[in-house]
Design a protein around this motif. Structure first.
Motif, PDB file in Angstrom:
ATOM      1  N   TRP A 193       1.899  -0.264  32.634  1.00 43.10           N
ATOM      2  CA  TRP A 193       3.160   0.076  31.951  1.00 43.10           C
ATOM      3  C   TRP A 193       4.101  -1.120  31.995  1.00 43.10           C
ATOM      4  CZ3 TRP A 193       8.435   0.358  31.974  1.00 43.10           C
ATOM      5  CH2 TRP A 193       9.033   1.229  31.062  1.00 43.10           C
TER       6      TRP A 193
ATOM      7  N   ARG B 245       7.638  -3.115  29.563  1.00 45.04           N
ATOM      8  CA  ARG B 245       8.409  -3.322  28.341  1.00 45.04           C
ATOM      9  C   ARG B 245       8.925  -4.758  28.337  1.00 45.04           C
ATOM     10  NH1 ARG B 245       6.179   0.723  27.406  1.00 45.04           N
ATOM     11  NH2 ARG B 245       7.045   2.785  26.916  1.00 45.04           N
TER      12      ARG B 245
ATOM     13  N   THR C 136       4.468  -2.597  25.903  1.00 46.28           N
ATOM     14  CA  THR C 136       4.950  -2.836  24.542  1.00 46.28           C
ATOM     15  C   THR C 136       5.811  -4.097  24.512  1.00 46.28           C
ATOM     16  OG1 THR C 136       6.984  -1.520  24.751  1.00 46.28           O
ATOM     17  CG2 THR C 136       4.974  -0.361  24.083  1.00 46.28           C
TER      18      THR C 136
ATOM     19  N   PRO D  79      10.412   4.884  28.442  1.00 41.33           N
ATOM     20  CA  PRO D  79       9.137   5.542  28.132  1.00 41.33           C
ATOM     21  C   PRO D  79       9.152   6.278  26.802  1.00 41.33           C
ATOM     22  CG  PRO D  79       9.732   5.913  30.433  1.00 41.33           C
ATOM     23  CD  PRO D  79      10.926   5.292  29.770  1.00 41.33           C
TER      24      PRO D  79
ATOM     25  N   SER E 202       7.269   4.684  23.509  1.00 48.18           N
ATOM     26  CA  SER E 202       5.897   4.253  23.801  1.00 48.18           C
ATOM     27  C   SER E 202       5.071   3.944  22.552  1.00 48.18           C
ATOM     28  CB  SER E 202       5.182   5.326  24.635  1.00 48.18           C
ATOM     29  OG  SER E 202       5.248   6.585  23.987  1.00 48.18           O
TER      30      SER E 202
END
Length: 258
Positions: A128, A130, A173, A237, A240
């Motif tokens: 995970w 960003r 992402t 989140p 996503s």
């Protein structure tokens, strides 16, 4: 919609003031532990005090390879990285020497390249992450009086898109955000003569937009908080399914519908 970043750690570069500070503050309000970055110890400390909570500061010049290495040594992992650090300097193309080009490239582009190289692998390993790049509407509407700046911002958008593809399937992402004219401290300094002549900052900003960004639909500069709201959402989140995107907070300045 509730954005909860509790347990997440975030770095916002160039965040002692302006859009960067607003993003850092917004992430902290959503529960993230935020690292504020700037070159001045005093300004970083002041920003950390204003944010409060679990925020901490790192006064490091990320426009150099040595600065990036020092930051990574001190802070080896983040869940969220916002590459906000950037400069702009109006200058005619034929009067803009290599030093100006090199400085814009080092600060606006290479700072993000180095941090992406350092932090994305850890995000992927944890499944995970960003990463955001602050581009600009100038990435598409290249300003004739700041071609060097526009080119650097186009590079940021391209970098984000390429990295999003590189991180496919990892849970990480990568996106870019494209502000238009925004009432940051830097823009306020640019408008100081109009303010000294008796206009409010908001009036001076609106006049600037109408004169120099006539395609703006909102006909005014954005507030830093309006840009930060987009960044906080994209860092969460909830976003996503958004990656590889160039997300506009430009007030409609860029005149196409894609």
């Amino acid at each position: 919609m509730i954005i909860d970043l509790t347990g997440k750690t975030a770095l916002v570069t160039g965040s002692s003031e302006g859009i960067g500070f607003a993003i850092a503050q917004g992430l902290a309000q959503a529960g993230a532990t935020v690292v504020v970055n700037g070159r001045s110890e005093a300004k970083v400390a002041e920003a950390v005090a204003r944010i409060g909570g679990a925020a901490r500061g790192r006064a490091i010049d990320l426009g150099t390879a040595e600065g990036a290495a020092a930051l990574v040594a001190a802070e080896p992992a983040f869940d969220i990285v916002v590459n906000n650090l950037g400069i702009f300097q109006p200058s005619d193309f034929f009067e803009t020497d290599d030093d100006v080009w090199d400085r814009h490239w080092a600060i606006n582009v290479m700072s993000g390249v180095r941090l992406a190289r350092a932090y994305l692998p850890g995000m992927a390993a944890r499944g995970w992450g960003r990463m955001l790049f602050l581009g600009s509407e100038s990435a598409f509407n290249i300003p004739a009086d700041m071609i060097h700046y526009g080119v650097s911002k186009t590079a940021d958008v391209s970098l984000a898109r390429g990295l999003a593809k590189r991180m496919a399937g990892t849970g990480v992402t990568v996106n870019s955000i494209l502000p238009g004219p925004t009432l940051s401290e830097g823009v306020a300094a640019m408008l100081k003569d109009a303010v000294a002549a008796g206009k409010t900052l908001e009036e001076a900003g609106a006049d600037f937009v109408k004169a120099h960004r006539p395609s703006s639909i909102i006909q005014r500069p954005a507030r830093v908080e309006e840009v930060a709201n987009m960044a906080v959402y994209i860092a969460s989140p909830l976003a996503s399914a958004t990656t590889g995107a160039a997300l506009r907070v430009d007030g409609g300045v860029i005149d196409f519908i894609v």
